[in-house]
Motif scaffolding. Structure first.
Motif, PDB file in Angstrom:
ATOM      1  N   THR A 258       0.855  -1.168   0.000  1.00 55.21           N
ATOM      2  CA  THR A 258       0.000   0.000   0.000  1.00 55.21           C
ATOM      3  C   THR A 258       0.890   1.216   0.000  1.00 55.21           C
TER       4      THR A 258
ATOM      5  N   LEU B 149     -16.015   1.602  -8.113  1.00 52.04           N
ATOM      6  CA  LEU B 149     -14.668   1.707  -7.544  1.00 52.04           C
ATOM      7  C   LEU B 149     -14.414   0.536  -6.608  1.00 52.04           C
TER       8      LEU B 149
ATOM      9  N   LYS C 234     -11.441  -0.649  -4.034  1.00 48.60           N
ATOM     10  CA  LYS C 234     -10.184  -0.245  -3.420  1.00 48.60           C
ATOM     11  C   LYS C 234      -9.802  -1.246  -2.345  1.00 48.60           C
TER      12      LYS C 234
ATOM     13  N   LEU D 221      -6.977   1.234   1.452  1.00 52.58           N
ATOM     14  CA  LEU D 221      -6.761   2.610   1.013  1.00 52.58           C
ATOM     15  C   LEU D 221      -7.887   3.490   1.530  1.00 52.58           C
TER      16      LEU D 221
ATOM     17  N   ALA E 166      -7.901   7.534  -2.476  1.00 53.47           N
ATOM     18  CA  ALA E 166      -8.336   6.965  -3.750  1.00 53.47           C
ATOM     19  C   ALA E 166      -8.898   8.042  -4.661  1.00 53.47           C
TER      20      ALA E 166
ATOM     21  N   LYS F  18     -10.982   1.509   5.338  1.00 56.68           N
ATOM     22  CA  LYS F  18      -9.670   1.426   4.702  1.00 56.68           C
ATOM     23  C   LYS F  18      -9.183  -0.026   4.681  1.00 56.68           C
TER      24      LYS F  18
ATOM     25  N   HIS G  25      -0.175  -0.413  -5.004  1.00 53.25           N
ATOM     26  CA  HIS G  25      -1.503  -0.313  -4.407  1.00 53.25           C
ATOM     27  C   HIS G  25      -2.520  -0.549  -5.499  1.00 53.25           C
TER      28      HIS G  25
ATOM     29  N   ILE H 277      -6.468   0.201  -7.133  1.00 50.67           N
ATOM     30  CA  ILE H 277      -7.781   0.820  -7.214  1.00 50.67           C
ATOM     31  C   ILE H 277      -8.415   0.282  -8.481  1.00 50.67           C
TER      32      ILE H 277
END
Length: 660
Positions: free
Chosen positions: A71, A307, A309, A312, A317, A340, A618, A620
């Motif tokens: 991350t 989205l 994630k 994060l 983001a 998160k 990381h 997304i």
């Protein structure tokens, strides 16, 4: 960031031997990201006692989809260092964007789109949309921030916040965002669902350390207004290093939104060459706006997507997506914050972005891995142009080492001393001392100003004080340097000419070996140590028979004991020497006991024992209309061996197709 113009021009004009697209990235955000280990005469690493590289690399090439997850967000500034015969392990953080930019939730919140309403209407909006008590508290919050900054006291602990409460109407929220930032450019506004939170604009405070508060206010108002085809110009500035700092600040903080350029001030005179920095919005920030055919008014476009994630924060983001899509965080709408420490899926809407542009970003990101792998394989098999690296000439200095070398070759000893003592545009003790010397030529007085740690400068000044600032005195002063230092400057000039020569050779003849080329017949010889009897002049018959390959071609590094190609490249050498006033130079400076025999250098080199691994830092995930994007900042972990006198940054330049 404004660069050394001569340095930038000479290196941006260098060519490439490979034909892949390349990619952008950053090198060495920490010392362990760039590891250089010398290789001894037996071919062993000099750190063999540990027998462990900083990064453990697989002997074979890992599978492209073998990614280690971390991350991590962000790209850092470029820094370079390297040695001679070396093993290099390098971590490169990769991007297919054109700017090295470090996204972050706080800095992105400072860039919101705002409405196109006039200044008076925006200020009026505060009175009409906020009640009297909230307005008073907002004014008091702004005053408190300003007072703490003016008293130079630090804002300790978490950044202070002031909430305007929930504003349910989306249009009213947009008006308030812009109205607050126009009235208080030293504040930023952050949207949390329907709530507007006001915070100190730390970028504003940082910019105020470089420019006046008036300029900082105007600059952030310009960012907020975001008017198409508009420009912002800082006040004229004669200080080059100060301009560099302003360029660096703007590009680092807002490089994906705006671009900067320096221009001479209109109607300036030669005695006062003021330069202005102009800022303008990048085209991509507006390319998604369309006009309605019927009314010719702005049409707002909305694109829905999902989205995903992992590990994060939502604001991180959103900040990251805002950067890659060329919008701002307040352009995103969503139904709430997600944890998160989880893998979350969430419906989102972004305005002013078409589905096509999202797809383009998807394709770009998907192609980045392929581009990286293609680039490495290309250089692994074809090699790289064996340029001398930029650190040989002094990066970012007013005077490069090759300029001093040219003066020494022309026996211009006084000029060489003055070049060596030329100050940068900095107001530190070292440069104050140099400025004093150039103004007065008072070596004794300059010695009293020059800091003790500047050993070479002080040694030169002590000799000048003893022998005087005459041609003979400057000759004696140069003897305060050891022979290796004196000849270093001559070699720097020869290296510069060699770089230019290989660019001309490749531009003129490409990868063909042609009549009149010089080739090395000793494949086992050390680079730059080829004797003349091992260097062969290619004949017409050998060209026709393709007797030699491009990796055998060498070019002479200037000296008294080298032969030159017998084709257009040889003529080019003569023209350049004539241009620099060295047409009769024998590359001997007897007054300084310098003799430069010259040597030969292969125009191409190949990295050996090359291995690499892509690391995903990381994740997304974005899905839009059947397309899918896994937005990840990639790191490339690469290790390779280089021969003596090769430069790791030059090899990386060929891989990335990116001038550092």
């Amino acid at each position: 960031m404004e660069e050394d113009t001569d340095f930038r021009i000479r290196f941006s004009s260098l060519c490439f031997i490979t034909d892949h697209v390349g990619f952008h990235g950053t090198i060495k955000s920490s010392p362990s990201d760039f590891v250089v280990i010398e290789i001894d005469e037996r071919g062993q690493l000099v750190n063999k006692a540990t027998d462990e590289p900083i990064y453990k690399m697989s002997k074979g090439l890992p599978e492209p989809n073998n990614f280690a997850k971390k991350t991590k967000l962000g790209l850092q500034n470029l820094v370079f260092e390297e040695g001679g015969n070396q093993k290099v392990s390098i971590l490169v953080r990769c991007s297919d964007d054109d700017q090295n930019h470090q996204p972050g939730s706080e800095k992105e919140d400072a860039i919101h789109d705002g409405t196109s309403k006039g200044e008076e209407e925006k200020v009026y909006a505060l009175g009409s949309l906020l009640d009297e008590k909230t307005n008073e508290l907002l004014d008091q919050f702004a005053c408190d921030i300003k007072e703490k900054w003016n008293s130079e006291s630090e804002l300790t602990g978490p950044s202070p916040e002031f909430s305007l409460g929930r504003i349910l109407d989306k249009n009213q929220r947009a008006i308030l965002h812009s109205a607050i930032r126009q009235k208080f450019p030293f504040l930023i506004t952050v949207g949390k669902n329907s709530e507007i939170v006001v915070k100190p604009n730390l970028e504003y405070k940082e910019l105020c350390q470089l420019v006046s508060e008036e300029e900082a206010s105007d600059f952030f108002k310009y960012l907020d207004a975001k008017k198409e085809n508009s420009k912002f110009t800082f006040k004229p500035d004669t200080n080059k290093d100060h301009r560099k700092a302003v360029h660096h600040f703007v590009n680092k903080k807002f490089g994906n939104l705006v671009e900067t350029k320096s221009f001479p001030e209109a109607n300036y005179n030669a005695g006062n060459p003021n330069t202005v920095i102009t800022v303008r919005f990048r085209e991509k920030a507006h390319k998604h706006r369309k006009r309605c055919v019927e009314s010719q008014e702005r049409k707002v476009i909305y694109t829905a997507f999902t989205l995903q994630k992992e590990n994060l924060e939502m604001f991180e983001a959103i900040g990251f997506l805002a950067v890659i899509l060329g919008v701002i965080p307040s352009d995103f709408s969503y139904a709430g914050l997600k944890d998160k420490k989880a893998i979350t899926y969430q419906a989102m809407v972004v305005r002013k972005v078409t589905p096509e542009s999202v797809k383009n970003q998807i394709n770009d990101s998907a192609n980045l891995r392929e581009r990286i792998l293609e680039a490495i394989e290309n250089v692994k098999h074809k090699g790289f142009v064996n340029y001398y690296g930029p650190q040989r000439f002094g990066i970012g200095r007013k005077v490069h080492t090759d300029q001093i070398g040219l003066a020494l070759l022309k026996s211009e000893m006084v000029k060489a001393v003055k070049l060596f003592l030329t100050p940068e545009d900095l107001d530190d003790p070292v440069n104050k001392a140099k400025k004093y010397f150039l103004q007065t030529e008072d070596a004794k007085g300059t010695l009293s100003l020059m800091p003790e740690f500047k050993v070479r400068e002080r040694a030169l000044l002590e000799s000048l004080h003893r022998f005087s600032m005459t041609e003979e005195g400057c000759i004696q002063a140069w003897f305060s340097f050891p022979h290796s230092m004196r000849i270093f400057y001559i070699h720097a000039y020869s290296s510069k000419i060699w770089n230019e020569a290989v660019s001309y050779r490749l531009a003129t003849y490409g990868s063909r070996v042609v009549e009149g080329d010089l080739v090395c017949l000793d494949e086992d010889g050390d680079d730059e140590q080829f004797p003349n009897n091992k260097v062969h002049l290619v004949t017409e018959e050998e060209e026709s028979a393709n007797a030699y390959a491009i990796h055998q071609v060498v070019l002479p590094v200037l000296g008294y004991n080298v032969q030159y190609p017998k084709n257009k490249v040889g003529l080019w050498y003569q023209e350049v020497l004539s241009r620099d006033g060295l047409q009769t130079c024998r590359f001997k400076v007897p007054t300084l006991k310098l003799n430069v025999p010259g040597c030969y250098r292969k125009i191409l080199k190949q990295p050996r024992n090359l291995s690499y691994q892509l690391i995903e830092e990381h994740g997304i995930d974005v899905k839009a209309e059947g397309s899918h994007i896994d937005e990840a900042t990639l790191s490339l972990l690469i290790s390779f061996d280089l021969d003596a006198s090769c430069y790791a940054t030059v090899c990386l330049r060929e891989i990335m197709k990116h001038d550092f």
